[in-house]
Design a protein around this motif. Structure first.
Motif, short mmCIF file in Angstrom:
data_model
loop_
_atom_site.label_atom_id
_atom_site.label_comp_id
_atom_site.label_asym_id
_atom_site.label_seq_id
_atom_site.Cartn_x
_atom_site.Cartn_y
_atom_site.Cartn_z
N ASP A 1 0.83 -1.19 0.00
CA ASP A 1 0.00 0.00 0.00
C ASP A 1 0.88 1.25 0.00
O ASP A 1 1.99 1.25 0.53
N THR A 2 0.36 2.33 -0.60
CA THR A 2 1.10 3.59 -0.66
C THR A 2 1.49 4.07 0.74
O THR A 2 2.60 4.55 0.96
N LYS A 3 0.58 3.92 1.69
CA LYS A 3 0.87 4.34 3.07
C LYS A 3 2.07 3.58 3.63
O LYS A 3 2.94 4.17 4.28
N THR A 4 2.14 2.27 3.37
CA THR A 4 3.25 1.46 3.87
C THR A 4 4.56 1.89 3.23
O THR A 4 5.58 2.04 3.91
N LYS A 5 4.55 2.12 1.92
CA LYS A 5 5.77 2.55 1.24
C LYS A 5 6.23 3.91 1.76
O LYS A 5 7.44 4.13 1.95
N ARG A 6 5.29 4.80 2.02
CA ARG A 6 5.66 6.10 2.57
C ARG A 6 6.30 5.96 3.95
O ARG A 6 7.24 6.67 4.28
N GLU A 7 5.79 5.03 4.76
CA GLU A 7 6.37 4.81 6.09
C GLU A 7 7.82 4.34 5.99
O GLU A 7 8.69 4.83 6.72
N TYR A 8 8.10 3.40 5.09
CA TYR A 8 9.46 2.91 4.90
C TYR A 8 10.39 4.03 4.45
O TYR A 8 11.49 4.21 4.98
N LEU A 9 9.95 4.79 3.44
CA LEU A 9 10.82 5.80 2.84
C LEU A 9 10.96 7.05 3.71
O LEU A 9 12.03 7.66 3.75
N ASN A 10 9.89 7.44 4.39
CA ASN A 10 9.99 8.60 5.28
C ASN A 10 10.90 8.31 6.46
O ASN A 10 11.63 9.21 6.93
N LEU A 11 10.86 7.07 6.96
CA LEU A 11 11.77 6.72 8.05
C LEU A 11 13.22 6.77 7.56
O LEU A 11 14.11 7.26 8.27
N ALA A 12 13.45 6.27 6.34
CA ALA A 12 14.80 6.33 5.77
C ALA A 12 15.24 7.79 5.60
O ALA A 12 16.40 8.13 5.87
N ARG A 13 14.32 8.64 5.17
CA ARG A 13 14.66 10.07 5.02
C ARG A 13 15.01 10.68 6.37
O ARG A 13 15.97 11.48 6.47
N SER A 14 14.27 10.34 7.42
CA SER A 14 14.58 10.86 8.76
C SER A 14 15.97 10.40 9.21
O SER A 14 16.72 11.16 9.83
N LEU A 15 16.29 9.14 8.90
CA LEU A 15 17.61 8.60 9.24
C LEU A 15 18.72 9.40 8.57
O LEU A 15 19.71 9.79 9.21
N PHE A 16 18.55 9.66 7.28
CA PHE A 16 19.58 10.40 6.54
C PHE A 16 19.57 11.89 6.89
O PHE A 16 20.60 12.55 6.76
N ASP A 17 18.43 12.42 7.34
CA ASP A 17 18.41 13.78 7.87
C ASP A 17 19.31 13.88 9.10
O ASP A 17 20.06 14.85 9.27
N TYR A 18 19.22 12.85 9.95
CA TYR A 18 20.07 12.81 11.14
C TYR A 18 21.54 12.74 10.74
O TYR A 18 22.39 13.41 11.34
N ALA A 19 21.84 11.93 9.73
CA ALA A 19 23.23 11.83 9.25
C ALA A 19 23.71 13.17 8.70
O ALA A 19 24.87 13.56 8.92
N LEU A 20 22.83 13.89 8.01
CA LEU A 20 23.20 15.19 7.45
C LEU A 20 23.45 16.21 8.57
O LEU A 20 24.42 16.98 8.51
N GLN A 21 22.60 16.20 9.59
CA GLN A 21 22.77 17.14 10.71
C GLN A 21 24.07 16.91 11.46
O GLN A 21 24.63 17.83 12.05
N ASN A 22 24.54 15.64 11.46
CA ASN A 22 25.78 15.31 12.15
C ASN A 22 26.99 15.29 11.22
O ASN A 22 28.06 14.82 11.59
N GLU A 23 26.77 15.78 9.99
CA GLU A 23 27.84 15.91 8.99
C GLU A 23 28.49 14.57 8.63
O GLU A 23 29.67 14.52 8.29
N TYR A 24 27.68 13.48 8.72
CA TYR A 24 28.17 12.19 8.22
C TYR A 24 28.06 12.13 6.70
O TYR A 24 28.79 11.39 6.05
N ILE A 25 27.10 12.88 6.15
CA ILE A 25 26.92 12.97 4.71
C ILE A 25 26.84 14.44 4.32
O ILE A 25 26.55 15.30 5.16
#
Length: 577
Positions: A329-353
């Motif tokens: 379902d679209t909702k499920t895919k959004r949950e997977y991808l939004n969580l991944a985006r939050s993870l990489f947001d954290y990496a960006l804030q900590n200058e890992y990427i």
């Protein structure tokens, strides 16, 4: 047995374990020292994790020594014992099925509920590292006799721990397989596939000039850090698995994630690590890799982990395209991808990427507003659900089944907050205008959690259920839980009840609309009060939701109990007969 020389040290706010490799294995491993991240900045927790990791290393070093001596007796025997356990269990299940003892249409609901409970308890034991106490009663006399062949008491204890650990992993996979078969996801058990999932498939003996791989990576469910071999300190930044550990720890420490949140997000983060690679350096992950992850999700079927997709890392988007007519379902895919985006947001804030790799274009848009994802029940639906003949038969002797759906209908309460009530939360409140009212008090006593700060509230009960429910509450010990038969699984008391209600809804009531579930009772209350022209702020107070406007958020809290009773509760008028 040789005692490992090891110590922990803190580097970049995270403790690491340093292990000295035994001298006779340095040539084999190509290093004299091993360094791993323990994934925590808490010294006490790091010490416990280091102790557990040391045990895994001792077992691994023993296996390598045994391989060098061409004597794999203890380790091979453990694998053989677990293989026999798997085969015997599958044979017993298939025999019972052939005799009609399981899988009967009249009893399959009860069987599935029992398997769900078994699965939840087994996973909890594994995640809490209680594998020895959980599985020791299941060790057969033959297994105990086999363990007794090891004379060193410490080695024997480690072998028992390893056997219980592997058996518990096997038990979880076996229960999953039985659920798959009872729900029709596949027609028969494939013994070798299940053994392969567990890493217990029959393997050829290694050639004399080959060294077996050193497998010291515990299962993610075991709660231990991954142990890459060999490891060298690298200034290149964290790996994806290290980033995930740090991200989760930050969320928990900040109070943003609870135990249930961690467990709910675990499959999503696991899928991401499978596709992108656990040991991939975060600063080497690209947009194209994230695009591939999104495309793989596009092709996966619902409940994909129960349909043979155990390792997404072996898949490609090209082979998944068009393979299944029904996909996530679209909702499920959004949950997977939004969580991944939050993870990489954290990496960006900590200058890992240097830039966000899970770009917005990879996340599908919402397919509708939040309310459209769930539907309220019609008057006819409610008559079917609460038909005394079928409802009472389904509820049986379970007070939780009988009362929790009714409480949800007459109060708009959430499933978990109702399942988690204590007997003392049912009280009588003296009011100025309405006399004595029987109420439910949703609070944070005893370390309980609620969805948000607005969920702390006192709700008066409707006259149609108030006295009968109070009589039940008075029959329960006042210091205990209101529904003691509900045990905690996956961090929630409502886990088994939720599954049971959905089976009742779909199988017995024949209500198959995917937008209708237990939460629809809450939507039904909201819709009914809207139609009765009840003020929005009063509805928000009754349901324990944050107000939509700043004004309602600031002033809606604290309506007197009699106001809620008179302006909201009494306007609930469901015709169930």
């Amino acid at each position: 047995m040789e005692v490992l020389l090891s110590f922990i040290r803190k580097r970049n706010r995270i403790y690491h374990l340093q292990v000295k490799v035994p001298s006779e294995l340095t040539d084999t491993l190509g290093s004299g020292d091993i360094s791993i991240s323990l994934g925590t900045g808490n010294k006490r927790k790091a010490g416990k994790l280091a102790e557990l990791a040391n045990v895994r290393y001792q077992l691994a070093f023993r296996e390598l020594r045994a391989a060098n001596k061409k004597d794999l007796k203890s380790m091979v025997n453990i694998k053989k014992l677990v293989r026999d356990y798997v085969k015997d269990d599958l044979a017993d299940f298939e025999l019972a099925q052939s005799l009609g003892k399981v899988g009967d249409s009249d009893t399959v609901d009860v069987e599935l509920e029992a398997l769900d409970v078994d699965l939840s308890h087994s996973r909890e034991a594994l995640s809490m590292r209680r594998h020895v106490s959980f599985m020791e009663p299941h060790l057969s006399p033959g297994m105990l006799q086999e363990l007794a062949t090891v004379t060193d008491p410490r080695e024997q204890a480690m072998d028992k721990a390893q056997l219980c650990y592997d058996m518990l992993r096997a038990r979880i996979r076996l229960v999953e397989a039985n659920i798959e078969q009872l729900t029709g996801h596949f027609s028969g058990h494939d013994v070798e596939t299940i053994l392969k999932d567990l890493g217990l498939q029959q393997q050829l003996q290694p050639l004399a000039n080959q060294q077996p791989a050193l497998d010291v990576n515990p299962s993610p469910a075991a709660g231990l850090p991954a142990v890459p071999m060999p490891v060298t300190d690298s200034p290149a930044g964290p790996t994806l698995s290290e980033l995930v550990d740090e991200f989760q720890r930050m969320k928990v420490d900040a109070g943003k994630w609870r135990e249930t949140t961690v467990m709910n997000h675990k499959p999503k983060l696991e899928a991401l690590m499978q596709v992108l690679g656990r040991e991939t350096l975060v600063n080497q992950i690209t947009v194209d890799q994230c695009r591939e992850f999104a495309r793989i999700l596009e092709g996966l079927p619902p409940s994909f982990s129960l349909k043979g997709y155990k390792d997404l890392g072996v898949l490609s988007s090209s082979e998944m395209a068009g393979k299944h007519t029904k996909t996530l379902d679209t909702k499920t895919k959004r949950e997977y991808l939004n969580l991944a985006r939050s993870l990489f947001d954290y990496a960006l804030q900590n200058e890992y990427i240097e830039k966000q790799v899970m770009i917005p274009g990879l996340i599908p848009p919402k397919k509708g507003n939040t309310r459209s994802l769930r539907s309220a029940y019609t008057a006819e639906d409610l008559k079917v659900i609460f038909n005394p003949k079928t409802f009472n038969k389904w509820a049986g002797d379970s007070p939780a089944r009988f009362w929790v759906p009714k409480l949800a209908l007459w109060t708009g309460g959430r499933l978990e907050e109702l399942s988690n009530l204590n007997a003392c939360d049912v009280m009588v409140v003296d009011t100025e205008t309405e006399g004595q009212l029987i109420c439910i008090d949703h609070n944070l006593d005893g370390g309980r959690t609620l969805k948000n700060q607005n969920a702390v509230r006192t709700i008066p009960l409707h006259p149609s259920i108030a006295k009968e429910f109070k009589a039940y509450a008075d029959s329960v010990p006042p210091t205990g839980r209101l529904f003691p038969e509900l045990s905690k699984a996956n961090g929630r008391y409502s886990h088994a009840l939720s599954k049971a209600f959905m089976r009742y809804l779909r199988v017995t009531c024949k209500i198959t609309d995917p937008k209708k579930n237990f939460h629809s009772l809450r939507h039904t209350v909201t819709d009914h009060l809207w139609k009765a022209q009840v003020m929005e702020s009063i509805i928000e107070e009754l349901l324990g939701r944050a107000g939509k406007s700043e004004t309602s958020r600031r002033y809606a809290k604290g309506y007197r109990t009699e106001t809620l009773y008179r302006e909201a509760v009494l306007k609930l008028d469901f015709k169930l007969a």
